[in-house]
Design a protein around this motif. Structure first.
Motif, PDB file in Angstrom:
ATOM      1  N   GLN A   1     -24.316   1.976  -4.734  1.00 22.67           N
ATOM      2  CA  GLN A   1     -24.245   3.086  -3.778  1.00 22.67           C
ATOM      3  C   GLN A   1     -22.924   3.557  -3.266  1.00 22.67           C
ATOM      4  N   ARG A   2     -22.234   2.310  -2.833  1.00 26.58           N
ATOM      5  CA  ARG A   2     -21.020   2.550  -2.276  1.00 26.58           C
ATOM      6  C   ARG A   2     -19.849   3.036  -3.389  1.00 26.58           C
ATOM      7  N   LEU A   3     -20.038   2.496  -4.541  1.00 27.09           N
ATOM      8  CA  LEU A   3     -19.211   2.976  -5.667  1.00 27.09           C
ATOM      9  C   LEU A   3     -19.447   4.299  -6.204  1.00 27.09           C
ATOM     10  N   TRP A   4     -20.719   4.776  -6.100  1.00 23.97           N
ATOM     11  CA  TRP A   4     -21.114   6.069  -6.313  1.00 23.97           C
ATOM     12  C   TRP A   4     -20.199   7.000  -5.167  1.00 23.97           C
ATOM     13  N   GLN A   5     -20.441   6.693  -3.928  1.00 23.15           N
ATOM     14  CA  GLN A   5     -19.816   7.633  -2.978  1.00 23.15           C
ATOM     15  C   GLN A   5     -18.163   7.799  -3.467  1.00 23.15           C
ATOM     16  N   LEU A   6     -17.430   6.469  -3.882  1.00 24.54           N
ATOM     17  CA  LEU A   6     -16.150   6.688  -4.233  1.00 24.54           C
ATOM     18  C   LEU A   6     -16.104   7.691  -5.506  1.00 24.54           C
ATOM     19  N   GLY A   7     -16.932   7.536  -6.332  1.00 23.32           N
ATOM     20  CA  GLY A   7     -16.882   8.361  -7.486  1.00 23.32           C
ATOM     21  C   GLY A   7     -16.977   9.975  -7.204  1.00 23.32           C
ATOM     22  N   ARG A   8     -17.677  10.218  -6.264  1.00 29.25           N
ATOM     23  CA  ARG A   8     -17.862  11.563  -5.846  1.00 29.25           C
ATOM     24  C   ARG A   8     -16.648  12.199  -5.025  1.00 29.25           C
ATOM     25  N   LEU A   9     -16.060  11.226  -4.330  1.00 27.71           N
ATOM     26  CA  LEU A   9     -14.961  11.488  -3.616  1.00 27.71           C
ATOM     27  C   LEU A   9     -13.837  11.837  -4.874  1.00 27.71           C
ATOM     28  N   VAL A  10     -13.914  11.249  -5.832  1.00 29.91           N
ATOM     29  CA  VAL A  10     -12.833  11.665  -6.952  1.00 29.91           C
ATOM     30  C   VAL A  10     -13.086  12.805  -7.446  1.00 29.91           C
ATOM     31  N   ALA A  11     -14.292  12.985  -7.866  1.00 28.27           N
ATOM     32  CA  ALA A  11     -14.824  14.389  -8.257  1.00 28.27           C
ATOM     33  C   ALA A  11     -14.735  15.719  -7.716  1.00 28.27           C
TER      34      ALA A  11
ATOM     35  N   HIS B   1      -6.526  16.425  -7.139  1.00 27.30           N
ATOM     36  CA  HIS B   1      -5.293  15.397  -7.023  1.00 27.30           C
ATOM     37  C   HIS B   1      -5.896  14.032  -7.701  1.00 27.30           C
ATOM     38  N   LEU B   2      -7.038  13.630  -7.108  1.00 25.30           N
ATOM     39  CA  LEU B   2      -7.682  12.449  -7.681  1.00 25.30           C
ATOM     40  C   LEU B   2      -8.394  12.408  -8.939  1.00 25.30           C
ATOM     41  N   THR B   3      -8.807  13.622  -9.381  1.00 27.28           N
ATOM     42  CA  THR B   3      -9.331  13.749 -10.640  1.00 27.28           C
ATOM     43  C   THR B   3      -8.217  13.827 -11.656  1.00 27.28           C
TER      44      THR B   3
ATOM     45  N   LEU C   1      -1.857   2.160  -7.858  1.00 28.10           N
ATOM     46  CA  LEU C   1      -0.410   2.842  -7.174  1.00 28.10           C
ATOM     47  C   LEU C   1      -0.294   4.263  -7.079  1.00 28.10           C
ATOM     48  N   ARG C   2      -0.842   4.991  -8.168  1.00 31.57           N
ATOM     49  CA  ARG C   2      -0.798   6.544  -7.944  1.00 31.57           C
ATOM     50  C   ARG C   2      -1.797   6.953  -6.792  1.00 31.57           C
ATOM     51  N   THR C   3      -2.869   6.311  -6.385  1.00 37.73           N
ATOM     52  CA  THR C   3      -3.778   6.770  -5.425  1.00 37.73           C
ATOM     53  C   THR C   3      -3.377   5.978  -4.273  1.00 37.73           C
ATOM     54  N   GLN C   4      -2.576   5.277  -4.021  1.00 43.88           N
ATOM     55  CA  GLN C   4      -2.396   4.776  -2.678  1.00 43.88           C
ATOM     56  C   GLN C   4      -2.332   5.162  -1.524  1.00 43.88           C
ATOM     57  N   HIS C   5      -2.025   6.340  -1.378  1.00 40.29           N
ATOM     58  CA  HIS C   5      -1.852   7.213  -0.120  1.00 40.29           C
ATOM     59  C   HIS C   5      -2.977   8.182  -0.011  1.00 40.29           C
ATOM     60  N   THR C   6      -4.076   7.794  -0.545  1.00 39.56           N
ATOM     61  CA  THR C   6      -5.421   8.899  -0.565  1.00 39.56           C
ATOM     62  C   THR C   6      -6.537   8.264   0.316  1.00 39.56           C
ATOM     63  N   ASP C   7      -7.324   9.240   0.413  1.00 38.08           N
ATOM     64  CA  ASP C   7      -8.746   8.630   0.974  1.00 38.08           C
ATOM     65  C   ASP C   7      -9.251   7.709   0.110  1.00 38.08           C
ATOM     66  N   LEU C   8      -9.304   7.756  -1.332  1.00 37.11           N
ATOM     67  CA  LEU C   8      -9.801   6.908  -2.151  1.00 37.11           C
ATOM     68  C   LEU C   8      -9.358   5.224  -1.712  1.00 37.11           C
TER      69      LEU C   8
ATOM     70  N   ALA D   1     -10.588   0.148  -0.059  1.00 40.03           N
ATOM     71  CA  ALA D   1     -10.323  -1.060   0.808  1.00 40.03           C
ATOM     72  C   ALA D   1     -11.456  -1.520   1.690  1.00 40.03           C
ATOM     73  N   SER D   2     -12.235  -0.530   2.091  1.00 33.62           N
ATOM     74  CA  SER D   2     -13.656  -0.801   2.694  1.00 33.62           C
ATOM     75  C   SER D   2     -14.663  -1.357   1.747  1.00 33.62           C
ATOM     76  N   PHE D   3     -14.712  -0.920   0.440  1.00 36.64           N
ATOM     77  CA  PHE D   3     -15.885  -1.559  -0.166  1.00 36.64           C
ATOM     78  C   PHE D   3     -15.329  -3.039  -0.618  1.00 36.64           C
ATOM     79  N   LEU D   4     -13.841  -3.047  -0.729  1.00 36.60           N
ATOM     80  CA  LEU D   4     -13.649  -4.527  -1.032  1.00 36.60           C
ATOM     81  C   LEU D   4     -14.039  -5.594  -0.057  1.00 36.60           C
ATOM     82  N   HIS D   5     -13.540  -5.066   1.251  1.00 41.04           N
ATOM     83  CA  HIS D   5     -14.058  -5.882   2.438  1.00 41.04           C
ATOM     84  C   HIS D   5     -15.393  -6.311   2.530  1.00 41.04           C
ATOM     85  N   ASP D   6     -16.367  -5.444   1.988  1.00 39.63           N
ATOM     86  CA  ASP D   6     -17.848  -5.783   2.147  1.00 39.63           C
ATOM     87  C   ASP D   6     -18.293  -6.510   0.616  1.00 39.63           C
TER      88      ASP D   6
END
Length: 569
Positions: free
Chosen positions: A235-245, A249-251, A263-270, A275-280
């Motif tokens: 579910q968490r990864l789904w939300q990140l996929g929606r964010l990209v879609a 710029h992310l697309t 590296l190419r997405t390091q200054h984005t909401d993704l 980072a939050s996903f990996l923490h959990d």
């Protein structure tokens, strides 16, 4: 070692048991799909098996006087992990209301193990009484509070890990010695909750075996709990996929490929979301029981690959909305079932339904705690491997895992002294990994020289128009082109609407389920990870479908998750 000179055994191997002689890759193949490295096997093997046996005795599956010989619960043979099918079948014989066939389908899958032949001593009154007491305790009010305590304790233990940068070799090795006993306790806990999931589900299925009850009712009732850990990471990864879609710029960044995507997405909401996903959930990952394999927090490449697939998935596959629908459907299915069984059985149906759902949550949570503790050992072992490399050892971490736990301190201190040992074992491991181990064996495992070579194996593909039968684990009907995926690291061929076809799955495959119309596997059982997650995400799934991975990409498959059938073409 040449390819024509097969090894006689692996350094982490165990001996087979002389009484309980049938072993299967069913179920355990999803946690150790490859040869177990020498370091992982010798570090945790004994403690894990002790934890398993303690729980089997406590439940009543085995009596204390039956604890003779090795590999009573699991064993490692020619590097591959096997479950003792003979021991597990005792559960079906000795537990009131269950039978051997149910155990085979729940735990091992529909693998071609020999028909059960009852042996002297298999029926045991004291074991049955003990299992009856266990079942009664399970049917009362099991509490998940011990899992909450265990998770908090695992997190506290992780905080005691010495600094990877500042600690001496001796300090890291000393801390590592605290790990195997924890793995034994975690495996004991996992087996307990697997039984808590399996016994009620087995009873529920028996209660629903009636001509007036349609197939798949038990799976409908058991799905949609909303609290399965491995489904939540999807579910968490789904939300990140929606964010990209939703972000141009992310697309464009993902359209340009996954090379340097972090590296190419390091200054984005993704970046913040990952980072939050990996923490959990960063302690999870591919091949997550094998300590040589990095977790997602150590190497997030598979996370980006999953997001890349999920950004293409249609919005209606939203797992959160699907979860609400499945919860409602589970309640509806239970009410339908209650109207179709005799009135005296309705209370038992209601109780076993509740416990089947609770058991699935608890089993996956116990597994999550086990893997969480693996994270600490991973970090320490990979740091020691890095230090060994700096002192002249191999650059490839997996080569460092060719030493045993007894050799580890000497290897870290003087890596060149182990060059010959590592070269020999690496050659041996490659030889075994290149071959397909038997799905089951009885007595002693056949010599590896008789196994099929993976690169040469060409199983007969299912013929067009044929219908294959497997185990129905998650209801629903779906059709789509087959997409055979061998590595969740590289799922780029999977498109929305495809039927995901694979040999076996672990949690790293879970996000890919959301991109698939259905899931079909060569192996698996009712309580396999793939089954629990497919039910939780509402994905039609059929497991233990023989040779389904031999089907050609693009072949149209028609999957009936309630009937357990896959029609070709």
């Amino acid at each position: 070692m040449s390819d024509s000179a097969p090894p006689t055994g692996w350094v982490a191997d165990t001996e087979p048991n002389e009484r309980f002689t049938i072993y299967t890759r069913g179920n355990v193949g999803e946690v150790f799909p490859h040869v177990m490295t020498a370091l992982t096997g010798t570090l945790i093997g004994d403690q894990v098996r002790q934890g398993q046996l303690a729980e089997l005795v406590d439940m009543g599956v085995l009596r204390p006087h039956e604890l003779h010989g090795p590999s009573l619960s699991t064993g490692v043979f020619c590097g591959y992990l096997y479950m003792n099918a003979s021991t597990m079948r005792l559960f079906g014989q000795r537990m009131p209301g269950m039978d051997v066939r149910q155990i085979d389908l729940q735990v091992m899958g529909d693998v071609a193990t020999p028909p059960h032949q009852r042996a002297k001593g298999d029926r045991n009154l004291m074991a049955t009484l003990r299992l009856t007491k266990y079942a009664i305790g399970t049917l009362r009010r099991p509490s998940m509070e011990p899992l909450t305590i265990a998770r908090a304790d695992a997190k506290r233990w992780l905080t005691t890990m010495p600094s990877l940068h500042d600690a001496s070799d001796a300090q890291l090795l000393a801390w590592l010695r605290t790990f195997p006993p924890r793995q034994g306790a975690s495996m004991n806990r996992l087996l307990h909750w697997s039984g808590t999931a399996g016994a009620p589900r087995g009873l529920l299925d028996r209660l629903l075996e009636r001509p007036n009850i349609p197939p798949g009712m038990g799976n409908r009732i058991a799905g949609g709990t909303g609290d399965v850990d491995s489904a939540q990471l999807a579910q968490r990864l789904w939300q990140l996929g929606r964010l990209v879609a939703a972000d141009e710029h992310l697309t464009r960044a993902f359209d340009d490929g996954l090379h340097d995507i972090a590296l190419r997405t390091q200054h984005t909401d993704l970046n913040v979301g990952i980072a939050s996903f990996l923490h959990d959930h960063g302690h999870r990952g591919n091949d997550e029981y094998e300590l040589a394999t990095p977790s997602w927090s150590m190497d997030p490449t598979p996370v980006y690959a999953a997001i890349d697939r999920l950004r293409h998935a249609p919005a209606e596959r939203d797992p959160i909305a699907t979860g609400r629908r499945l919860t409602a459907d589970a309640n509806t299915a239970l009410q339908e079932a209650l109207q179709l069984v005799p009135r005296p059985l309705r209370r038992m149906v209601r109780r076993t339904a509740h416990l089947s759902r609770l058991g699935a949550i608890a089993r996956e949570r116990a597994k999550d705690i086990y893997v969480l503790e693996n994270l600490g050992a991973r970090h320490v072992l990979h740091e020691l491997a890095r230090r060994a490399h700096a002192r002249g050892g191999p650059a490839d971490v997996r080569l460092a895992f060719c030493v045993t736990i007894d050799e580890l301190a000497g290897f870290v201190a003087d890596p060149p002294a182990f060059a010959d040992v590592i070269a020999q074992r690496a050659d041996q491991q490659r030889y075994l990994d290149a071959r397909i181990p038997p799905v089951w064996f009885q007595g002693r495992i056949p010599l590896p020289e008789t196994w099929a070579v993976r690169a040469d194996a060409r199983p007969d593909a299912p013929t067009a128009g044929s219908t294959l039968k497997g185990i129905a684990v998650s209801g629903g009907v779906a059709s789509g082109p087959a997409r055979v995926i061998h590595d969740p690291h590289d799922p780029r061929g999977l498109e929305p609407g495809d039927v995901l076809v694979c040999a076996i799955t672990d949690p790293s495959w879970t996000p890919l389920f959301l991109s698939a119309a259905a899931v079909v596997c060569d192996s698996g059982a009712v309580l396999s990870h793939a089954a629990i997650v497919a039910r939780e995400l509402g994905i039609p799934a059929v497991l233990s479908v023989p040779n389904i991975t031999a089907v050609a990409d693009g072949t149209m498959l028609h999957v009936d998750g309630a009937a357990g059938t896959v029609r070709i073409g």
